[in-house]
Structures are given as C-alpha cells and as structure tokens.
Design a protein around this motif. Structure first.
Motif, mmCIF file in Angstrom:
data_model
loop_
_atom_site.group_PDB
_atom_site.id
_atom_site.type_symbol
_atom_site.label_atom_id
_atom_site.label_comp_id
_atom_site.label_asym_id
_atom_site.label_seq_id
_atom_site.Cartn_x
_atom_site.Cartn_y
_atom_site.Cartn_z
ATOM 1 N N GLY A 94 -20.915 -27.152 46.241
ATOM 2 C CA GLY A 94 -22.207 -27.638 46.408
ATOM 3 C C GLY A 94 -23.046 -26.816 45.478
ATOM 4 N N TRP A 95 -22.545 -25.867 44.288
ATOM 5 C CA TRP A 95 -22.727 -24.378 43.673
ATOM 6 C C TRP A 95 -24.591 -25.179 43.086
ATOM 7 N N PRO A 96 -24.357 -26.815 42.378
ATOM 8 C CA PRO A 96 -25.276 -27.333 41.288
ATOM 9 C C PRO A 96 -26.349 -27.113 42.470
ATOM 10 N N ILE A 97 -26.343 -27.644 43.605
ATOM 11 C CA ILE A 97 -27.794 -27.778 44.233
ATOM 12 C C ILE A 97 -28.090 -27.262 44.645
ATOM 13 N N ILE A 98 -27.075 -25.770 44.443
ATOM 14 C CA ILE A 98 -27.763 -24.086 45.114
ATOM 15 C C ILE A 98 -28.086 -24.007 44.213
ATOM 16 N N LEU A 99 -27.659 -23.942 43.416
ATOM 17 C CA LEU A 99 -28.550 -22.938 42.066
ATOM 18 C C LEU A 99 -30.020 -23.722 41.547
ATOM 19 N N ALA A 100 -29.943 -24.526 41.329
ATOM 20 C CA ALA A 100 -31.029 -25.762 41.861
ATOM 21 C C ALA A 100 -32.033 -25.770 43.210
ATOM 22 N N ALA A 101 -31.580 -25.382 44.001
ATOM 23 C CA ALA A 101 -32.895 -24.427 45.236
ATOM 24 C C ALA A 101 -33.500 -23.607 44.830
ATOM 25 N N VAL A 102 -32.620 -22.532 44.421
ATOM 26 C CA VAL A 102 -32.811 -20.630 44.131
ATOM 27 C C VAL A 102 -34.062 -21.053 42.532
ATOM 28 N N LEU A 103 -33.644 -21.778 41.831
ATOM 29 C CA LEU A 103 -34.381 -21.435 40.254
ATOM 30 C C LEU A 103 -35.583 -22.540 40.602
ATOM 31 N N SER A 104 -35.683 -23.455 41.570
ATOM 32 C CA SER A 104 -37.203 -24.340 41.582
ATOM 33 C C SER A 104 -38.456 -23.015 42.661
ATOM 34 N N THR A 105 -36.772 -22.029 43.955
ATOM 35 C CA THR A 105 -38.278 -21.572 43.834
ATOM 36 C C THR A 105 -39.169 -20.288 43.339
ATOM 37 N N LEU A 106 -37.630 -19.980 42.688
ATOM 38 C CA LEU A 106 -38.411 -19.174 41.636
ATOM 39 C C LEU A 106 -39.163 -19.459 40.563
ATOM 40 N N ALA A 107 -39.451 -20.937 40.207
ATOM 41 C CA ALA A 107 -40.092 -21.525 39.306
ATOM 42 C C ALA A 107 -41.394 -21.741 39.892
ATOM 43 N N ALA A 108 -41.701 -21.726 42.010
ATOM 44 C CA ALA A 108 -42.395 -22.203 42.127
ATOM 45 C C ALA A 108 -43.811 -21.208 41.946
ATOM 46 N N SER A 109 -42.565 -19.957 43.094
ATOM 47 C CA SER A 109 -43.392 -18.645 43.175
ATOM 48 C C SER A 109 -44.500 -18.040 42.126
ATOM 49 N N GLN A 336 -28.915 -17.119 50.821
ATOM 50 C CA GLN A 336 -30.174 -16.107 50.392
ATOM 51 C C GLN A 336 -29.676 -14.768 49.967
ATOM 52 N N MET A 337 -28.069 -14.496 50.075
ATOM 53 C CA MET A 337 -27.393 -13.372 48.863
ATOM 54 C C MET A 337 -27.991 -14.390 47.344
ATOM 55 N N THR A 338 -27.309 -15.353 47.390
ATOM 56 C CA THR A 338 -27.069 -16.081 45.977
ATOM 57 C C THR A 338 -28.512 -15.992 45.172
ATOM 58 N N ARG A 339 -29.332 -15.898 45.957
ATOM 59 C CA ARG A 339 -30.862 -16.320 45.196
ATOM 60 C C ARG A 339 -30.988 -15.217 45.357
ATOM 61 N N PHE A 340 -30.946 -13.882 45.773
ATOM 62 C CA PHE A 340 -31.056 -12.856 46.206
ATOM 63 C C PHE A 340 -30.657 -12.007 45.044
ATOM 64 N N LEU A 341 -29.295 -12.059 44.254
ATOM 65 C CA LEU A 341 -28.785 -11.824 43.034
ATOM 66 C C LEU A 341 -29.418 -12.364 41.585
ATOM 67 N N ILE A 342 -29.642 -13.888 41.899
ATOM 68 C CA ILE A 342 -30.109 -14.348 40.556
ATOM 69 C C ILE A 342 -31.570 -13.879 40.263
ATOM 70 N N VAL A 343 -32.045 -13.726 41.754
ATOM 71 C CA VAL A 343 -33.736 -13.680 41.632
ATOM 72 C C VAL A 343 -33.626 -11.848 41.060
ATOM 73 N N LEU A 344 -32.592 -10.597 42.257
ATOM 74 C CA LEU A 344 -32.510 -10.271 40.690
ATOM 75 C C LEU A 344 -32.970 -9.058 39.565
ATOM 76 N N LEU A 345 -32.060 -10.510 39.118
ATOM 77 C CA LEU A 345 -31.461 -10.237 36.995
ATOM 78 C C LEU A 345 -32.524 -11.473 36.616
ATOM 79 N N VAL A 346 -33.530 -12.463 37.094
ATOM 80 C CA VAL A 346 -34.059 -13.361 36.894
ATOM 81 C C VAL A 346 -35.339 -12.988 37.024
ATOM 82 N N GLY A 347 -35.999 -12.601 38.289
ATOM 83 C CA GLY A 347 -36.651 -12.256 39.007
ATOM 84 C C GLY A 347 -38.133 -11.032 38.149
ATOM 85 N N PRO A 348 -37.385 -9.999 37.863
ATOM 86 C CA PRO A 348 -38.684 -8.729 37.252
ATOM 87 C C PRO A 348 -38.664 -9.344 35.601
ATOM 88 N N PRO A 349 -37.762 -9.829 34.885
ATOM 89 C CA PRO A 349 -37.913 -10.338 33.366
ATOM 90 C C PRO A 349 -38.984 -11.394 33.666
#
Length: 363
Positions: A94-109, A336-349
């Motif tokens: 289910g990685w496409p749905i999980i990735l979409a959920a993570v990116l949506s949260t990042l965009a919304a925040s 949570q770990m998947t989102r954390f790792l993606i946000v750690l890479l993408v969030g600050p930039p």
C-alpha cells in the motif's frame, strides 16, 4: 519582538529539590485521577499537565537532556517489540496510498503555517516553522538559523504535541473498551530476565546516545529502531520492558515537553493563540480524514488509523497507542516512521522555501 524575562515568582525561590518534589507529587495525583477515569497514557499526560502547571508558575527545574535521550531510547525499544514481519508486506503493498497521505499532511501543514503567518501577529516566518510537521527539535534549530523566533516555534511545535496527545487519549477512551483492561493487575516489578533486560538497556542506550552523536534530528528515537529491529526480528531477541521503567520514561518525556511552557512565552504568544489553536485543530481534523481513508484501505480500526496519521511526536503517539490496548502499534509506528523520515528530508527545505518566499513578499 523580544520575549520579556521570566518575572520573579514564589515557586522560583524554592530550592530545586523542593520543586522536583512538587512536580513529582502533582504528576502522581493527576496521573492517578486520569487512571481512575480510564484515560489511556495517563502516565504521560499526567506528568505533562503537571509540568505545564509548575512551568507557568515559574519553576526553574529542567530534566537533564541525557535523561530525555535515555527515555526516548526506552520508547524506541517499546516500538521495536511491537514490530511484526507481516507489517512490511502491508507497507509494500500500500505504499502509494501511504506516500500520498504523508505528502498531503506536509502540504496541509505548510499551507496552514503560511495562513497563520499572513493573518496572525506572529513575528516574521515563525508560523511557517512552527506548523511544519517535522521533528520539533529540527524545526526549532532550522527556524533559529533562518531568523525566526525559535522560542515561539518551540511553543507551537510542543503545543501541537500536547493537543494531539490529549485528543488521541480522549478518542482512545471513547473508542476502546477499557473495562477488562482496568481490572488487569499491573506487575510493576517483575523478575528481570537475562539476557533480555540487559540487552534492552544496551539497545536503548547505544541506539539513543549513538543517534544523538550523529547529529541527525530525531535519531535518538530512530537509533534504537535501527539497532533493535534486526535483533528482534532476525535473531528473535525478546525485549523486556518492566512497567516501572516505562513509567519513568513516560514521566521524563512529559516533563521535558511540559516545562517548555513558561509564562513569558505564553504571554508573548497570547495574541496569536486563537490562530495557532485553530490551525492545529484543522490539521488534526485533516489527518483524521486521511486516517479514515487508511482505515478503509488497510482494514484497521479507526483509532489505529487516527494515531498512525496524527501530527504529534512519535514518542507520545507510541505511548498512547501502547496504552490503548487494542491498537495495532506496529501499523501506527510504521506509518509514523515513514512520515518522519520523509518530513525530515523534505520538511526543512520546504519550510525554508516558504519562509524565504514570504520574506520577499513582505519586503
């Protein structure tokens, strides 16, 4: 705008041992009340509320950073003990749905942070960094380097963690039948098993303090996972986490978060508090909607999906999930770990880019 210095208070005049005694006693009282009310994670929420109370009252005590790191190491081991091999198959399928959920949260925040900065009264780009769903410590450091008000960024980040923790605990109380759990006797001081208990302490210490030495934000929690998961799944190592050790870890995490709230910071943030709280509530609601989609997709219960997508800290979410009994902790922490790792890479930039764009627009 500078934050006014801490005004003198009667509590600040007490010696540190008396302040610690007051904090411990108040934490125990609140935790017992929450336990009687069958609220999950009372051993985290109680110390957190007590720490906010004494912090706002002028307490000068702070837990040693090394104790906070050690507590995160223990929580990391608790997460390791809940990881199951079958979960990785679910994650891969289910990685496409999980990735979409993570990116949506990042965009919304990011959008909410920009809106608070435009409409609120926070200085500069503080709202952008304060709303970013990354590791709180990472966002505070990045915000300070970019010229934002680091103390207000910390206030926003930790206020969100507290609101997520309390809302998740309340939802767990509503959705989970704790009738049977309430009557189960807790063995606070079990017989310590060798080599399980010494290995658990070693994984927690080496993983957490090694992670801190790496300089990577959030590595104090990720280190025990990187070290412990291969030993747990590959070699069949059983981790022993007695209740007294978990309770101490919960308390130190709650105290560290709660004591960051002081009267000067609260007074300085008071003008923008309605916008900040509204943005956090909207973000929690947005993540809950994403959780509803995940619940239907992966056939998990609503509380598991809510905790998996909630925008709080991984350590506090893990504690609430573990205390809720019926929650699939393995699923929660994998997302949570998947989102954390993606946000750690993408969030600050991303936050830096938005902040730079806003700075150009206001100049």
């Amino acid at each position: 705008m500078a934050i006014d210095p801490e005004p003198p208070s009667r509590l600040a005049s007490f010696a540190a041992p008396w302040q610690w005694l007051l904090l411990a006693a108040l934490s125990l009282v609140i935790a017992v009340i929450l336990e009687v009310a069958a609220l999950p994670a009372a051993l985290l929420i109680g110390p957190m509320i007590a720490a906010i109370a004494v912090g706002v009252s002028g307490a000068t005590i702070r837990p040693a950073p090394s104790l906070f790191v050690a507590a995160q190491g223990i929580i990391g081991c608790m997460i390791v003990s809940a990881i199951e091999p079958a979960l990785f198959r679910t994650l891969l399928s289910g990685w496409p749905i999980i990735l979409a959920a993570v990116l949506s949260t990042l965009a919304a925040s990011s959008i909410l942070g920009a809106m608070v900065a435009r409409w609120g009264s926070l200085p500069g780009t503080t709202a952008v960094w304060g709303s970013a769903p990354g590791a709180a410590s990472a966002m505070v450091v990045m915000a300070d380097a970019f010229g934002a008000d680091a103390r207000l960024v910390a206030f926003m980040q930790y206020l969100r963690m507290i609101m997520v923790s309390i809302s998740a605990a309340l939802l767990a109380r509503i959705w989970v039948d704790t009738g049977d759990l309430a009557h189960e006797a807790i063995e606070w001081f079990p017989r310590l098993v060798v080599p399980d208990f010494p290995m658990t302490l070693a994984i927690a210490a080496i993983g957490a303090f090694g992670g801190r030495m790496s300089g990577i934000p959030g590595a104090t929690l990720l280190g025990p996972l990187v070290l412990g998961i291969p030993l747990h799944l590959g070699l069949g190592l059983d981790l022993q986490l007695p209740e007294w050790l978990l309770a101490a870890s919960y308390a130190f995490i709650g105290w560290t978060i709660g004591l960051r709230f002081t009267r000067p910071v609260l007074l300085h943030a008071a003008r923008s508090l309605p916008q900040i709280v509204a943005a956090i509530v909207v973000l929690i609601g947005f993540c809950a909607a994403i959780g509803a989609v995940l619940a239907a997709t992966f056939d998990v219960d609503p509380l598991t999906a809510f905790l998996a997508t909630s925008p709080g800290g991984m350590d506090s979410v893990a504690i609430i999930a573990a205390a809720s009994g019926s929650v699939d902790l393995s699923f929660v922490m994998t997302l949570q770990m998947t989102r954390f790792l993606i946000v750690l890479l993408v969030g600050p930039p991303l936050a830096r880019a938005i902040a730079r764009r806003m700075s150009r627009g206001s100049s």
